[in-house]
Design a protein around this motif. Sequence first.
Motif, mmCIF file in Angstrom:
data_model
loop_
_atom_site.group_PDB
_atom_site.id
_atom_site.type_symbol
_atom_site.label_atom_id
_atom_site.label_comp_id
_atom_site.label_asym_id
_atom_site.label_seq_id
_atom_site.Cartn_x
_atom_site.Cartn_y
_atom_site.Cartn_z
ATOM 1 N N ASP A 295 0.796 -1.115 -0.100
ATOM 2 C CA ASP A 295 0.037 0.113 0.157
ATOM 3 C C ASP A 295 0.818 1.330 0.114
ATOM 4 O OD1 ASP A 295 0.896 -0.629 2.690
ATOM 5 O OD2 ASP A 295 -0.711 0.863 3.249
ATOM 6 N N GLN A 298 2.210 1.699 -3.445
ATOM 7 C CA GLN A 298 1.273 2.210 -4.341
ATOM 8 C C GLN A 298 0.893 3.660 -3.985
ATOM 9 O OE1 GLN A 298 -1.624 0.937 -6.550
ATOM 10 N NE2 GLN A 298 -1.418 3.184 -6.833
ATOM 11 N N SER A 302 1.804 6.990 -6.728
ATOM 12 C CA SER A 302 0.633 7.968 -6.910
ATOM 13 C C SER A 302 1.157 9.268 -6.771
ATOM 14 C CB SER A 302 -0.641 7.677 -6.124
ATOM 15 O OG SER A 302 -1.179 6.209 -6.331
ATOM 16 N N ILE A 336 0.080 -0.038 -9.750
ATOM 17 C CA ILE A 336 1.182 0.424 -9.687
ATOM 18 C C ILE A 336 1.714 0.777 -11.108
ATOM 19 C CG2 ILE A 336 3.512 0.321 -9.175
ATOM 20 C CD1 ILE A 336 2.853 -0.679 -6.239
#
Length: 388
Positions: A295, A298, A302, A336
């Motif tokens: 996470d 990710q 982002s 991703i």
Amino acid sequence: GDYSGKEMLLGILQDEDAGIRLEALQGLKLIIINSRDSAILLKTLPLAKDPDTRIRKELFLLLKDEGSHLLRDEKAREEFENILSYGLKDPEWDVRFFAAYMLLDFMYDQYSIYDRDLNPQEFRQVFADKVKEKYPQLERIYLEGIRHPDEGIQIYASNMIYKILLIGNQEVMDVTFQAMADDSESLRRRVIDDIESYVSRYPEVCNEALVERCVQIALDQENHSPQERADAIRIVIRSCRQKGRALIPGNFLFHLAEDNDAGVRREAIYCLANERTIEGAKFLAGSLEREKAADIRQSLISIFLNYSGDPYIREEIKETITPVFIKALKDILIPIKVDAIYGLGNLREKTALPLLENMLNDQEQEIRDAVRQAINRIKESPLKPLGQ
């Protein structure tokens, strides 16, 4: 179910025997809790003047839990406030404390209407002036409560924090900030939560003492939970904003972005990303190489995707984030990969075209769609310098 015994119990409140009066009040308490009958509660208020300390304490504990029902009736409100004011003069400290506890709620309920029409600073001033004018002793009673040896009393006092800070002097603030490091975890949790809510609305109260306390908590893995440490980061960076950032050590966020706890790392990374500096971007690029938590990886990709679309920073960090996107094309996680593809498109990275073209037949529709869009952007829309 029909509470048919309530009139009998109300009559027994006049009994000469204090023990019987206390039992009657306890019986009425059960009825009030289950029926939410404010009319019955109103009839118990004269017990605030009962000569027996046990009865007065029992009444004010009942009012603490159920007194909010009296705020809906204008006539009851006036009588309720009078009883609470009377309780502030009680010889028993517990009674005075719970009276102060409820009066603070009462005053906030009364003046919160102004919160809609005034900016936060104006509302804080209006509320502070009104409370200090009518009940100047509330601050002192709060301080006695938050310092009390009984943890239960401390917890009750912690429920006053947001409102008491609205009117609080420097001593109130300092003592409250110190409670963030109390031995009791449940108290720390409440204090930190309320301070975060308060400072996010009133960042001007952020000072060196608060920042120093938050830094200590964030760095103290032995005595503070990961949640407390993450919250401390959030207070000093997000809530205190530029004022807090100017007071923290230079390597504070970099150090915590490599913490053993994923929650602490995540919060530090988020704060570093918001600063949008070249140094921070380079550090975060290295963090992605080391990060194991899916996470957080990710979140990092982002962040770079967001950077790639920002004309104010993308040219300066293009060399840093392009290799990150290219490596992420091989990641096992589809989100991703997708963010990396869009990022390369945002950067108009022509060297990535062969890699992207090889992905046009990927088995995932989401990836194929992202690739087509990125290739089109690279081929058809040159990146314009800022200002053009």
